[in-house]
Write an enzyme that holds these catalytic residues in place. Structure first.
Site, short mmCIF file in Angstrom:
data_model
loop_
_atom_site.label_atom_id
_atom_site.label_comp_id
_atom_site.label_asym_id
_atom_site.label_seq_id
_atom_site.Cartn_x
_atom_site.Cartn_y
_atom_site.Cartn_z
N GLU A 81 85.51 66.85 131.86
CA GLU A 81 86.36 67.71 131.04
C GLU A 81 87.46 68.37 131.87
OE1 GLU A 81 86.76 68.32 127.92
OE2 GLU A 81 85.00 67.46 126.94
N LYS A 110 78.81 61.96 115.41
CA LYS A 110 78.83 63.05 116.38
C LYS A 110 79.61 64.25 115.84
CE LYS A 110 79.91 64.14 121.20
NZ LYS A 110 78.58 64.74 121.41
N LYS A 144 70.42 67.39 119.15
CA LYS A 144 71.51 68.12 118.49
C LYS A 144 71.59 67.71 117.02
CE LYS A 144 76.40 69.23 119.27
NZ LYS A 144 77.60 68.85 120.03
N ALA A 185 74.87 75.65 140.51
CA ALA A 185 74.07 75.18 141.64
C ALA A 185 72.69 74.68 141.22
CB ALA A 185 73.93 76.30 142.68
N LYS A 245 84.28 76.36 118.09
CA LYS A 245 83.63 75.27 117.34
C LYS A 245 82.13 75.22 117.64
CE LYS A 245 86.35 71.67 118.30
NZ LYS A 245 87.01 70.35 118.12
N HIS A 303 88.85 62.02 123.76
CA HIS A 303 87.92 62.25 122.65
C HIS A 303 88.21 61.34 121.45
CE1 HIS A 303 87.14 65.77 125.08
NE2 HIS A 303 86.08 66.05 124.34
N THR A 319 75.85 75.34 132.35
CA THR A 319 76.29 74.10 132.99
C THR A 319 77.78 74.16 133.23
OG1 THR A 319 76.77 72.93 130.92
CG2 THR A 319 74.51 72.79 131.76
#
Length: 540
Positions: free
Chosen positions: A354, A321, A240, A341, A306, A425, A294
């Site tokens: 989350e 990050k 990333k 799955a 975002k 966070h 996901t």
């Protein structure tokens, strides 16, 4: 420029006898532009007199002219309006023709007068600002004390441009396992309407997703008579970076994506963040469609606005990050829960990091569902038939998405920095950035979340029974509740970083009960030390 506006410059080139003859006394406007004066002087005296006479007659008849009245001098009206309104604080009555807005500057306290300009009255405003400051000086002598107060009045002028950016995007739930079914048109519709004969589409695809679904994705578009160009990128946190954004931008240039042509972003949260950043940058913004694959991305990354990447700073030699990013909305989101799955249990537990965060700060009902069914959903990867039939599986996803949208929707640009969705966070950012750390985003959020549960207990917000209940639910979801990297120095540095990121205050969300939270800004280093000591006593 209307005839009424000419009143303020009518003395140029008109003799006192003419003014007296028409019984009309006019006041010369200060700082009238020379071009206006010259224009008035160029008119014949009888024409000037006729204009003044006509205006007087209109006023006597009670007529009101509007700013939209066309005249031969209308091109100068915006300039003249600005000049006429440049004197603030006078007793002169505002013209009936112009809607003037007055306000107080929240930063400087200056008085602001806004006047809409003619060609863009809803967006562009000429303004004048008046600032009044006072300074007092006290001089004591043997005979008396003299106080001198000096008042300074300063003015400035300029223009204000106002534009409300229209943000609207649909988060579409797709019938389970049908996204790449050729009878389902949702994916095709999301790529936009194009001229006949334009038979290509573009997609950014997660490398792992491409292995599992690459052929299905291409077959879907082939069945529609379209050729799909794909840009396959890795979707790990280590990838990333800005380099991944550049890869997509290169591919978009080669493909020659059109300005209003949406492209697809198919993958986990990292891929969606990277692709969103590229969409924001390419041609200063092109549409893109999010297709999360996901559980974490379905309930988190896909529903907000975002985007961003981690930044490797050359000056500090540290990695930050999500330090570089944007607020840029997708044109649509397509959520097919069948993707879940295809994940292993750890990734599904990662997504629950989350979800339980949202339960703790917003919904005790969601927490009850996680307590009762979370373990089964992890073990069966959301494929337990009884839970599917009863609607529990979809209910957990739906409630999570709705909570996120309810919190993000009114605050998309985070103008309000006290945000309950920032729970988990604060300390997790540095946990994820520890070199060599084997921890995923949702896992780090959960470690952070349990640390904050302990802080809530130490402050007396919740009792130990609530702490134990939360701890047991987290363990049922196979989520980590502690990390060897969570030491006092990291925790205290996280608080300092929070102050920087949240504009001068910690604003750390803590729960007051399951489903309720507040933000606090007074956590001390000593408090963190006690919380870490208490955390160590749990059977992690």
């Amino acid at each position: 420029m209307t005839i009424k506006a000419i009143h303020s410059v009518s003395s140029f080139g008109v003799s006192p006898e003419e003014l007296k003859r028409d019984e009309y006394m006019v006041k010369v406007a200060p700082e009238v532009p020379k071009s206006i004066a010259d224009m008035w002087e160029s008119l014949a005296p009888d024409v000037r007199a006729a204009l003044i006479s006509s205006e007087l007659k209109a006023e006597n008849d009670g007529l009101k002219r509007t700013s939209s009245t066309p005249t031969v001098m209308s091109r100068s009206s915006s300039l003249l309006t600005f000049e006429q309104n440049s004197s603030i604080g006078s007793d002169t009555k505002e013209s009936d023709e112009t809607e003037v807005t007055r306000e107080k500057c929240p930063v400087s306290g200056a008085d602001v007068v806004l006047t809409p300009v003619e060609r863009a009255p809803k967006n562009v405003f000429a303004f004048t600002k008046t600032q009044v400051t006072e300074k007092s000086e006290v001089v004591k002598t043997s005979a008396a004390t003299v106080t001198t107060t000096t008042k300074v009045v300063s003015t400035s002028r300029g223009w204000r441009n106002i534009f409300q950016l229209p943000i609207s995007y649909d988060v579409n739930m797709v019938a389970h396992g049908t996204l790449f079914d050729t009878t389902n048109s949702q994916l095709l519709v999301a790529t936009g309407v194009h001229p006949e004969g334009y038979n290509t589409r573009f997609a950014v695809v997660d490398a792992d997703v491409d292995k599992l679904y690459g052929d299905k994705i291409k077959s879907y578009f082939e069945a529609k008579g379209l050729e799909l160009t794909t840009c396959v990128i890795s979707g790990g946190e280590a990838d990333k970076r800005s380099k991944a954004v550049d890869t997509i931008l290169d591919e978009l240039c080669a493909y020659k994506l059109r300005r209003r042509e949406p492209f697809l972003a198919i993958g986990g949260g990292c891929v969606l963040d990277i692709a969103g950043m590229a969409a924001c940058l390419y041609r200063r913004g092109v549409p893109f469609v999010r297709v999360p694959t996901t559980l974490l991305a379905i309930v988190d990354a896909s529903v907000g606005v975002k985007n961003g990447v981690d930044h490797c700073c050359g000056a500090t030699e540290e990695t930050y990050k999500n330090r570089v990013g944007s607020f840029y909305a997708p044109s649509a989101c397509l959520l097919d829960p069948a993707f879940i799955a295809s994940q292993d249990e750890r990734n599904i537990s990662n997504g629950f990091g989350e979800i339980i965060k949202l339960a703790l700060v917003r919904s005790s009902d969601l927490f009850d569902l996680l307590e009762a069914h979370g373990k089964t959903l992890v073990e069966t990867r959301f494929e337990d038939e009884s839970l599917k039939q009863s609607g529990v599986s979809s209910r957990i996803i739906d409630v999570s998405i709705q909570i996120m949208l309810e919190e993000l929707g009114p605050n998309l640009w985070e103008s309000k920095l006290d945000r309950c969705v920032d729970y988990g966070h604060t300390f997790s950012k540095l946990l994820e950035m520890v070199p060599g750390a084997d921890i995923m985003h949702g896992e780090a959020v959960n470690v952070d979340g349990f640390f904050c549960v302990v802080l809530s207990f130490l402050r007396g917000y919740i009792d130990m029974d609530t702490v134990n209940r939360i701890f047991n639910c987290m363990k049922l979801l196979n989520l980590p509740t502690n990390s060897s990297d969570l030491q006092l120095d990291l925790a205290w540095q996280s608080c300092k970083d929070a102050i920087e990121h949240r504009h001068g205050e910690q604003r750390i969300p803590l729960i007051t009960e399951i489903g309720e939270s507040i933000c606090v800004s007074d956590i001390t280093e000593e408090e963190l030390k006690h919380a870490l000591e208490l955390m160590a006593k749990f059977d992690h």
